[in-house]
Design a protein around this motif. Structure first.
Motif, PDB file in Angstrom:
ATOM      1  N   ILE A 150       0.842  -1.190   0.000  1.00 22.18           N
ATOM      2  CA  ILE A 150       0.000   0.000   0.000  1.00 22.18           C
ATOM      3  C   ILE A 150       0.880   1.244   0.000  1.00 22.18           C
ATOM      4  O   ILE A 150       1.687   1.458   0.897  1.00 22.18           O
ATOM      5  N   GLY A 151       0.731   2.032  -1.038  1.00 25.67           N
ATOM      6  CA  GLY A 151       1.514   3.256  -1.169  1.00 25.67           C
ATOM      7  C   GLY A 151       2.681   3.137  -2.123  1.00 25.67           C
ATOM      8  O   GLY A 151       3.246   4.144  -2.543  1.00 25.67           O
ATOM      9  N   ILE A 152       3.064   1.931  -2.493  1.00 30.11           N
ATOM     10  CA  ILE A 152       4.157   1.737  -3.457  1.00 30.11           C
ATOM     11  C   ILE A 152       3.543   1.204  -4.753  1.00 30.11           C
ATOM     12  O   ILE A 152       3.289   0.008  -4.889  1.00 30.11           O
ATOM     13  N   TYR A 153       3.283   2.123  -5.673  1.00 29.94           N
ATOM     14  CA  TYR A 153       2.574   1.803  -6.903  1.00 29.94           C
ATOM     15  C   TYR A 153       3.442   2.118  -8.120  1.00 29.94           C
ATOM     16  O   TYR A 153       4.017   3.202  -8.221  1.00 29.94           O
ATOM     17  N   GLU A 154       3.508   1.163  -9.014  1.00 31.14           N
ATOM     18  CA  GLU A 154       4.297   1.319 -10.235  1.00 31.14           C
ATOM     19  C   GLU A 154       3.354   1.290 -11.434  1.00 31.14           C
ATOM     20  O   GLU A 154       2.638   0.313 -11.651  1.00 31.14           O
TER      21      GLU A 154
END
Length: 338
Positions: A150-154
């Motif tokens: 959650i919060g690390i989006y690519e």
């Protein structure tokens, strides 16, 4: 812990209350579909004015439903959609949320609308292991995201022009269907004859999306055909097949590229029956899993905003007199949730 969620990014006014112990306890939604039907699409000014009329009655009704357990005094935080979306619509939800926060001294949490869709399966208690690939497909967006946590989006793929949902609505209009036309086109497609027509499947060898060319192709095709019911059904079938096959193919590419085994499909178009059917067959072939939410939670709603508000509760901040929204807020700009 209870979170009041407020959603006003586009043309649906959503108010919900999420409780950590009891889950979703209130979920109210006012649709503006009839207001925009005569225009064949959402008119931002009309949308904002409707939010202004509906949001206070919906909040009052939501709080009334929890009056026996504390009402407004039982709310631990207010989560509202701060973007992306129409600026006028976002400002309505933001203004009311800040006013409530300031008046009752309740922490306030600005939420990214797309993160709401992205994490919506968690709302229903589905256990999804990280990392996973997400297809966000709606009237405003078509994106492929790799979610490491959650919060690390690519961002793997994005729409270069029309979103899938927008293309559905515009082709539906050409077929004489009312707005919103996507669901009506899908119903019409169920009566289509497979193989009578075949339409292009755009950008096969890329994770990006482009539906503008397909839409124009179908527009021109419709002009050359008879307008009888069966022909319209066959065109709807061919168009839906082209869009769905494109979405499934790109999800397949994303899973193979990343080596990830879990896929989340979210957003309004994720309720499409044909998409769910073909996606299920695809992930089975690759020994993967696909996750959805119930159709009533696929479109914009306050429940998904309240859900992310609960997840991001520790990041809360007290209300101030400065109200800011982010119409173009990207998922990649969000903070990591520890």
């Amino acid at each position: 812990m209870r979170i009041l969620g407020i959603e006003t990014s586009c043309d649906d006014t959503g108010v919900a209350i999420y409780d950590n112990n009891n889950g979703l306890i209130v979920n109210l939604l006012h649709s503006q579909s009839e207001l925009h039907a005569n225009y064949g699409g959402v008119v931002p000014e009309i949308a904002a004015r409707s939010h202004m009329c509906q949001i206070i009655p919906l909040i009052k009704l939501a709080l009334k439903q929890i009056s026996d357990s504390g009402g407004i005094n039982s709310i631990d935080a207010i989560a509202y959609t701060a973007g992306p979306g129409f600026k006028g619509s976002l400002l309505i939800g933001a203004s009311v949320s800040h006013a409530l926060s300031f008046s009752y001294d309740i922490p306030i949490i600005p939420i990214n609308h797309m993160e709401g869709h992205l994490l919506s399966p968690i709302l229903e208690g589905q256990k999804i292991h990280f990392p996973f690939v997400a297809l966000l497909v709606s009237g405003g967006h078509t994106q492929l995201i790799k979610v490491n946590q959650i919060g690390i989006y690519e961002l793997l793929g994005n729409t270069l022009d029309d979103s899938a949902g927008d293309a559905f609505d515009k082709v539906a209009k050409q077929l004489g269907l009312k707005y919103p036309g996507g669901p009506l086109l899908s119903n019409l497609a169920r009566h289509g004859i497979p193989g009578r027509y075949n339409f292009p499947k755009p950008m096969k060898n890329s994770l990006n999306f482009s539906f503008s060319g397909l839409k124009t192709y179908v527009f021109n095709f419709i002009k050359q055909q008879k307008k009888d019911w069966q022909t319209r059904s066959d065109i709807a079938y061919a168009f839906e097949s082209s869009v769905v096959d494109t979405l499934v193919n790109k999800c397949q590419q994303a899973l193979l590229l990343t080596g990830v085994k879990n896929l989340v499909v979210a957003g309004g178009v994720s309720a499409n029956f044909t998409l769910r059917k073909k996606m299920k067959l695809m992930v089975k072939k690759y020994d993967s899993k696909v996750f959805y939410v119930n159709p009533e939670l696929c479109t914009d709603n306050g429940a998904m905003i309240a859900n992310v508000g609960a997840l991001r509760f520790k990041e809360r901040k007290l209300s101030s007199l400065q109200i800011t929204v982010y119409p173009n807020w990207l998922l990649t700009e969000l903070s990591v949730l520890c």
